[in-house]
Design an enzyme around this catalytic site. Sequence first.
Site, mmCIF file in Angstrom:
data_model
loop_
_atom_site.group_PDB
_atom_site.id
_atom_site.type_symbol
_atom_site.label_atom_id
_atom_site.label_comp_id
_atom_site.label_asym_id
_atom_site.label_seq_id
_atom_site.Cartn_x
_atom_site.Cartn_y
_atom_site.Cartn_z
ATOM 1 N N LYS B 23 -2.669 -10.341 -1.055
ATOM 2 C CA LYS B 23 -2.426 -10.633 0.335
ATOM 3 C C LYS B 23 -2.448 -9.372 1.196
ATOM 4 C CE LYS B 23 1.297 -13.519 -1.180
ATOM 5 N NZ LYS B 23 2.724 -13.856 -0.983
ATOM 6 N N ASP B 83 -5.164 2.810 -6.772
ATOM 7 C CA ASP B 83 -4.506 3.920 -7.480
ATOM 8 C C ASP B 83 -4.981 3.966 -8.932
ATOM 9 O OD1 ASP B 83 -2.908 1.744 -8.275
ATOM 10 O OD2 ASP B 83 -1.154 2.468 -7.209
#
Lengths: 118, 161
Positions: B23, B83
């Site tokens: 989201k 990441d």
Amino acid sequence: MPDFQAYQGEGEPRFANGVELECAKLLDYYGIPWAYEPRTFVLEQDEQGRVVEAFTPDFYLPEQDLYLELTVMKQSLVTRKNRKLRKLRERYPDVNAKLFYRRDIERLAQRYRLDLAS
Amino acid sequence: MELGAEIAADYEDREPILVASLKTAIVFVADLSRALPIVHNLDFIALAGYDGNGGGGRQVRLLKDLSMSINGRHVLLVEDIVDTGLTLNYLAKTLLLREPASLGAVTLLDRPYRRLVEDLPVRYVGFTVPDEFFVGYGFDQDERYRNLPDLRLLKHAAERA
């Protein structure tokens, strides 16, 4: 022990701590092939050729050709591991290795809800 | 937005599909889409987040699939942050099986020093950020603070909420 799908080693991995187990579960979840401590790198030998210092990274990710070492020690206590990693890079310049520090692991735990207490 | 101009220059006359992963990226993709002065489409995808129960045959899966075909289309994945690269790697592999004409990725935030997977299709990066926890602009902490209009460090958001 979970039935790992992406594990590339032989025999059941025997993790040293809960953080390593959580890391293995995370890699498995995302389908990243991994092996546990598949190789020991000789860092120093004495004059007789006997190994006096060696380094066995925790994980190897074959698709990434990456060795991964986890440490849960405080930043101030990781000097020894940093030194080993530096030696590894000097002696094996073609080897790709990364050290994940306690802070990195805590961030991963935060993001992926890892259970580091186990 | 500079990213919009850069992407527009690269994708002009290719009518790309922006695929945002839900989201967190919704705010970013809304701004990016409006800053992209070329014809393009929007679609969304959602992965089941890791819940601490990997292994034992439990693997990542799609919670929501795309609503349009990407076969032969130019696809640009829109991510909030990259990441470790685990999520983007899975998404890229999954979408490449559908044979798009090309597959790239744009991320608002990047932490390249935390990569576990290096071979990623990241072409555009908004900001390379330090190892801090951000909320706002779609980013949450336990589903809170997504509505804050800009990115903030968590401690600041908590003070202001």
